[in-house]
Design a protein around this motif. Structure first.
Motif, short mmCIF file in Angstrom:
data_model
loop_
_atom_site.label_atom_id
_atom_site.label_comp_id
_atom_site.label_asym_id
_atom_site.label_seq_id
_atom_site.Cartn_x
_atom_site.Cartn_y
_atom_site.Cartn_z
N ALA A 120 0.85 -1.21 0.00
CA ALA A 120 0.00 0.00 0.00
C ALA A 120 0.87 1.25 0.00
O ALA A 120 0.57 2.25 -0.67
CB ALA A 120 -0.91 -0.01 1.23
N PHE A 121 1.97 1.21 0.74
CA PHE A 121 2.92 2.34 0.80
C PHE A 121 3.43 2.67 -0.61
O PHE A 121 3.45 3.83 -1.02
CB PHE A 121 4.07 1.94 1.72
CG PHE A 121 5.15 2.99 1.90
CD1 PHE A 121 4.92 4.13 2.65
CD2 PHE A 121 6.40 2.82 1.33
CE1 PHE A 121 5.91 5.08 2.83
CE2 PHE A 121 7.41 3.76 1.50
CZ PHE A 121 7.15 4.90 2.26
N ARG A 122 3.79 1.62 -1.35
CA ARG A 122 4.31 1.82 -2.71
C ARG A 122 3.26 2.49 -3.61
O ARG A 122 3.56 3.39 -4.38
CB ARG A 122 4.72 0.47 -3.30
CG ARG A 122 5.22 0.58 -4.71
CD ARG A 122 5.48 -0.79 -5.31
NE ARG A 122 4.28 -1.61 -5.28
CZ ARG A 122 4.30 -2.93 -5.08
NH1 ARG A 122 5.42 -3.55 -4.87
NH2 ARG A 122 3.17 -3.61 -5.07
N GLU A 123 2.01 2.05 -3.48
CA GLU A 123 0.94 2.61 -4.32
C GLU A 123 0.61 4.04 -3.91
O GLU A 123 0.18 4.86 -4.73
CB GLU A 123 -0.34 1.76 -4.21
CG GLU A 123 -0.17 0.30 -4.62
CD GLU A 123 0.40 0.16 -6.04
OE1 GLU A 123 -0.07 0.91 -6.93
OE2 GLU A 123 1.33 -0.65 -6.23
N TRP A 124 0.78 4.31 -2.62
CA TRP A 124 0.39 5.61 -2.05
C TRP A 124 1.38 6.72 -2.41
O TRP A 124 0.98 7.87 -2.64
CB TRP A 124 0.32 5.40 -0.53
CG TRP A 124 0.03 6.57 0.33
CD1 TRP A 124 -1.10 7.34 0.34
CD2 TRP A 124 0.88 7.07 1.38
NE1 TRP A 124 -1.01 8.28 1.33
CE2 TRP A 124 0.19 8.14 1.98
CE3 TRP A 124 2.12 6.72 1.88
CZ2 TRP A 124 0.72 8.86 3.05
CZ3 TRP A 124 2.65 7.43 2.94
CH2 TRP A 124 1.95 8.50 3.50
N LEU A 125 2.66 6.37 -2.51
CA LEU A 125 3.71 7.40 -2.70
C LEU A 125 3.45 8.34 -3.86
O LEU A 125 3.59 9.57 -3.70
CB LEU A 125 5.08 6.73 -2.85
CG LEU A 125 5.65 6.11 -1.58
CD1 LEU A 125 6.95 5.39 -1.89
CD2 LEU A 125 5.87 7.20 -0.53
N PRO A 126 3.09 7.83 -5.05
CA PRO A 126 2.92 8.76 -6.18
C PRO A 126 1.77 9.76 -5.99
O PRO A 126 1.69 10.75 -6.72
CB PRO A 126 2.63 7.83 -7.37
CG PRO A 126 3.04 6.47 -6.93
CD PRO A 126 2.92 6.44 -5.46
N THR A 127 0.91 9.51 -5.01
CA THR A 127 -0.21 10.44 -4.78
C THR A 127 0.21 11.63 -3.90
O THR A 127 -0.58 12.55 -3.70
CB THR A 127 -1.41 9.73 -4.09
OG1 THR A 127 -1.04 9.44 -2.73
CG2 THR A 127 -1.79 8.44 -4.81
N LEU A 128 1.43 11.58 -3.35
CA LEU A 128 1.83 12.61 -2.39
C LEU A 128 2.50 13.80 -3.08
O LEU A 128 3.28 13.62 -4.01
CB LEU A 128 2.82 12.03 -1.37
CG LEU A 128 2.30 10.91 -0.49
CD1 LEU A 128 3.41 10.43 0.45
CD2 LEU A 128 1.09 11.36 0.33
N PRO A 129 2.24 15.02 -2.56
CA PRO A 129 2.98 16.18 -3.07
C PRO A 129 4.40 16.18 -2.50
O PRO A 129 4.68 15.48 -1.53
CB PRO A 129 2.19 17.35 -2.50
CG PRO A 129 1.57 16.82 -1.24
CD PRO A 129 1.30 15.36 -1.49
N ASP A 130 5.28 16.98 -3.11
CA ASP A 130 6.67 17.02 -2.65
C ASP A 130 6.79 17.56 -1.22
O ASP A 130 7.80 17.29 -0.55
CB ASP A 130 7.52 17.91 -3.58
CG ASP A 130 7.79 17.22 -4.90
OD1 ASP A 130 7.41 16.04 -5.05
OD2 ASP A 130 8.39 17.87 -5.78
N HIS A 131 5.82 18.36 -0.78
CA HIS A 131 5.99 18.88 0.59
C HIS A 131 5.55 17.88 1.65
O HIS A 131 5.51 18.19 2.84
CB HIS A 131 5.31 20.25 0.78
CG HIS A 131 3.84 20.25 0.49
ND1 HIS A 131 3.34 20.28 -0.79
CD2 HIS A 131 2.77 20.24 1.32
CE1 HIS A 131 2.01 20.29 -0.73
NE2 HIS A 131 1.65 20.26 0.53
N ALA A 132 5.25 16.64 1.23
CA ALA A 132 5.01 15.55 2.18
C ALA A 132 6.20 14.60 2.13
O ALA A 132 6.63 14.21 1.05
CB ALA A 132 3.74 14.79 1.80
N SER A 133 6.74 14.27 3.30
CA SER A 133 7.90 13.36 3.35
C SER A 133 7.56 12.16 4.22
O SER A 133 7.50 12.29 5.45
CB SER A 133 9.12 14.09 3.91
OG SER A 133 9.56 15.06 3.01
N PRO A 134 7.34 10.99 3.61
CA PRO A 134 7.08 9.78 4.39
C PRO A 134 8.32 8.88 4.40
O PRO A 134 9.22 9.01 3.58
CB PRO A 134 5.98 9.11 3.58
CG PRO A 134 6.32 9.47 2.17
CD PRO A 134 7.09 10.76 2.18
N SER A 135 8.34 7.94 5.32
CA SER A 135 9.28 6.82 5.27
C SER A 135 8.63 5.68 6.05
O SER A 135 7.62 5.89 6.74
CB SER A 135 10.64 7.20 5.85
OG SER A 135 10.52 7.48 7.22
#
Ligand SMILES: Cc1cc2nc3c(=O)[nH]c(=O)nc-3n(C[C@H](O)[C@H](O)[C@H](O)COP(=O)(O)OP(=O)(O)OC[C@H]3O[C@@H](n4cnc5c(N)ncnc54)[C@H](O)[C@@H]3O)c2cc1C
Length: 461
Positions: free
Chosen positions: A226-241
């Motif tokens: 789910a993390f992999r699928e979710w990443l492209p939906t995030l704007p650059d000002h969001a930083s997850p790990s």
């Protein structure tokens, strides 16, 4: 061999502490946050100011003694044996210019001190997951920040520095004065000199949303996919790990999580509650969290996002840059380190790069790996019952994951420096060649030869 006159000459030349292995101050002056690393220099200098650093290096250069530097010991990836160790922790100058939006810090300043001074002025610097880390050691290693996807690497935002080169000269350098040295100091680690002061940009702090979600480790495959699928939906000002954690029964771990295998999603966003909740919604739905601390956050609580240990511990680490987080990559990683594996590691972490991290800074520097998609970082405690298994496990996981790696590393996450070919993997071939040429000019006798050090290019015939 050093004789009494040599030590006397050093003591006379500096105002700080000079300690030999049998002095009472030696243990405190050499102590590293990574308690697995016990340094054994011939002599340690607890520098009081930049002039002490210059005098110490000059003294060592006259005797062709190797020189190492330490402020906190967070990056004590290898033991310093012999030579002079310069401890910079007393270099605590700290100035914030709220108009220019800059900070100027001495080499002993930790990120926490910068934030305590800058956050009340509505400004933040590009620190990493723990604000207990030293600003200078982190930044000369590139500095992969919590807000990296928004602003890039910390090294991309340095304006000037004061550095003592291996000849003992104290130089003020920037993009114009000794531009090549300046560029290569930023990401080139401590290869060309010892920084005594660093000036860098700060960024406006608006509303901040951050925290972590902890899930049961049994759902790791589902959550990572789910993390992999979710990443492209995030704007650059969001930083997850995200990380897989085998949490020990230790005090720094929240009581209900001690002894458990869990997945830890970390999230930082320059934005408000509505924006953060909306972005996190898909990840909140993927499994039932054991703990969810994500929400509007006082920026001074930023260490709660990663929850790194705040007290010194013995550990060992290693890393690799990954090309992708495809199905095979995740399947291999889970087989090696997931539930049911015999992996002894505390932390198996994936940090997405991308965003501003993928773009070269305004000024060129030595940070490499911008073209990688993810960083894999492994860390284990060198403590019973796993102490003896950690090194082999890190080596084994990195070897098995090699087909998914770019073959390169980030120097701050490289772990124990191996032979020359291994150390070279922290830089692109083009940067590495420039660094070798600069090493020949600035450190021809290879005095700065500890840790992630490189050797100079042979003179052209
Ligand atoms: C808990 C934890 C969290 C971390 N999180 C991140 C993160 O999010 N992002 C990231 O990029 N890194 C991170 N790191 C890695 C960290 O940035 C590096 O280990 C860095 O080198 C630590 O710098 P230091 O000065 O605190 O450590 P030290 O051990 O004192 O120094 C490490 C090295 O930095 C260089 N150095 C230190 N001072 C100077 C100087 N004055 N002049 C020249 N070179 C110098 C030297 O090569 C020295 O050997 C983390 C490390 C830990 C332990």
């Amino acid at each position: 061999m050093l004789v009494t006159d040599d030590i006397q000459a050093l003591s006379t030349a500096v105002s700080g502490t000079v300690a030999l292995p049998d002095s009472p101050e030696f243990a405190a002056e050499t102590f590293a946050f990574n308690a697995a690393t016990v340094h054994r220099p011939d002599v340690v200098l607890g520098a009081q100011n930049a002039q002490d650093v210059a005098a110490g290096v000059k003294w060592a250069a006259e005797r062709r003694l190797p020189v190492a530097v330490q402020s906190t010991g967070h990056g004590a990836d290898s033991v310093v044996t012999g030579g002079l160790l310069i401890n910079t922790r007393r270099l605590q100058a700290l100035q914030i210019d709220p108009v220019e939006r800059t900070a100027r810090v001495g080499a002993g300043v930790k990120w926490r001190s910068v934030l305590e001074a800058s956050v009340p002025l509505g400004l933040v610097g590009l620190h990493g997951s723990s604000t207990d880390v030293g600003v200078v050691g982190y930044t000369v290693g590139g500095g992969l920040p919590v807000l990296g996807r928004a602003h890039g690497f910390a090294a991309d935002h340095v304006r000037s520095m004061e550095v003592v080169t291996a000849d003992g000269a104290l130089r003020r350098i920037d993009a114009e004065a000794e531009a090549e040295l300046f560029a290569l100091m930023l990401g080139g680690k401590g290869n060309f000199g010892i920084v005594t002061e660093l000036e860098f940009s700060l960024f406006p702090l608006g509303e901040f949303y951050g925290g972590g979600i902890i899930y049961p480790g049994a759902d790791a495959a589902l959550i990572l996919a789910a993390f992999r699928e979710w990443l492209p939906t995030l704007p650059d000002h969001a930083s997850p790990s995200i990380s897989l954690l085998r949490l020990p029964e230790m005090e720094f771990v929240p009581a209900p999580l001690r002894g458990q295998f869990v997945v830890h999603l970390r999230f930082a966003l320059m934005g408000n509650r509505d924006a953060g909740d909306a972005l996190l919604a898909p990840m909140r739905a993927v499994s039932t969290p054991l703990m969810d601390t994500a929400g509007p956050m006082n920026y001074l609580d930023v260490d709660q996002i990663h929850m790194d240990p705040a007290d010194p511990l013995p550990f060992m680490a290693g890393g690799a840059l990954l090309q992708d987080l495809g199905e095979e990559t995740l399947a291999d990683l889970l087989q090696l380190t997931g539930e049911g594996s015999d992996c002894p590691l505390l932390l198996v972490e994936i940090r997405p790069l991308g965003g501003a991290l993928a773009r070269a800074g305004v000024l060129p520097n030595a940070v490499s790996g911008r073209d990688s998609a993810f960083m894999l970082f492994l860390l284990g405690f060198k403590m019973p019952p796993v102490a003896e298994e950690v090194a082999a496990s890190i080596r084994g996981v990195l070897a098995e994951m090699a087909p998914h790696s770019t073959g390169y590393t980030l120097v701050n996450f490289h772990g124990e420096p191996g032979d020359e070919a291994d150390r070279a993997r922290a830089w692109s071939p083009a940067v590495y060649e420039r660094m070798r040429a600069a090493k020949t000019s600035y450190d021809p006798d290879n005095l700065l030869r500890f840790g992630h050090a490189i050797t100079g290019a042979p003179p052209a015939s």
